[in-house]
Design a protein around this motif. Sequence first.
Motif, PDB file in Angstrom:
ATOM      1  N   ASN A  10       0.843  -1.189   0.000  1.00  0.00           N
ATOM      2  CA  ASN A  10       0.000   0.000   0.000  1.00  0.00           C
ATOM      3  C   ASN A  10       0.887   1.251   0.000  1.00  0.00           C
ATOM      4  OD1 ASN A  10      -1.620   2.225   0.868  1.00  0.00           O
ATOM      5  ND2 ASN A  10      -3.136   0.780   1.650  1.00  0.00           N
ATOM      6  N   LEU A  29      -3.394  -5.077   9.903  1.00  0.00           N
ATOM      7  CA  LEU A  29      -2.848  -5.005   8.550  1.00  0.00           C
ATOM      8  C   LEU A  29      -1.893  -6.152   8.230  1.00  0.00           C
ATOM      9  CD1 LEU A  29      -1.993  -1.178   8.496  1.00  0.00           C
ATOM     10  CD2 LEU A  29      -4.039  -2.304   7.571  1.00  0.00           C
ATOM     11  N   ILE A  87      -6.214   3.367   6.567  1.00  0.00           N
ATOM     12  CA  ILE A  87      -5.639   2.530   5.514  1.00  0.00           C
ATOM     13  C   ILE A  87      -6.770   1.640   4.995  1.00  0.00           C
ATOM     14  CG2 ILE A  87      -3.938   0.725   4.973  1.00  0.00           C
ATOM     15  CD1 ILE A  87      -2.662   3.432   5.541  1.00  0.00           C
ATOM     16  N   THR A  89      -6.669  -0.891   2.879  1.00  0.00           N
ATOM     17  CA  THR A  89      -6.375  -2.298   2.666  1.00  0.00           C
ATOM     18  C   THR A  89      -6.364  -3.026   4.002  1.00  0.00           C
ATOM     19  OG1 THR A  89      -4.028  -1.710   2.696  1.00  0.00           O
ATOM     20  CG2 THR A  89      -5.065  -1.940   0.529  1.00  0.00           C
ATOM     21  N   THR A  94      -2.200  -5.472   2.241  1.00  0.00           N
ATOM     22  CA  THR A  94      -1.378  -4.342   2.681  1.00  0.00           C
ATOM     23  C   THR A  94       0.106  -4.689   2.587  1.00  0.00           C
ATOM     24  OG1 THR A  94      -3.115  -3.629   4.186  1.00  0.00           O
ATOM     25  CG2 THR A  94      -0.930  -2.715   4.556  1.00  0.00           C
TER      26      THR A  94
END
Length: 176
Positions: A10, A29, A87, A89, A94
């Motif tokens: 990402n 993540l 974020i 993702t 990620t």
Amino acid sequence: MHDVDLLPLNTNLSYAYPEQPFHLAAPNLHPRYHYDKFIGGILLINRKHFQLVNGLSNRYWGWGLEDDEFYVRLRDAHLNITRPQNISTGINDTFRHIHGKERKRDTAKCYNQREVTRKRDRQTGLHDVMYNILNYKNLEINGAPLIVINIQLFCNYSTTPWCDCSTKKTEGNKMP
């Protein structure tokens, strides 16, 4: 501190210099580790805070658990660990985690390493780590300079005899 087997995917992840410890590979993540106290993978920490907690324990040789002990050092120093916000993702997209079964890891444990490293280490750390710098390599990634430092770590056999599991030894045997 960056695991070599964890690659960010990402582009919104920031490697900016942190005011507080910043855990980039947060549990929500990271593709594999999802517990709240997890700070492994990628942790950005400034020199002042790293020195404040006396760095990492020198009792960990091989793979695993050193970051859990480091979490306790950060907590005991009352440092706030921040994590990425907003974020989009998640755990599947990620990071790329190169962690296949075909990859051999140093998971051998000898002596009583497992029991000793489960306890908080208040004796070892940055102040007593022993090493030699073997060489430096100047690199550039996307125009940004990077210095890779190759070091050789030395072990204190009297406090961490498990640093060398190359031959079978019993707990009663002394290392040279």
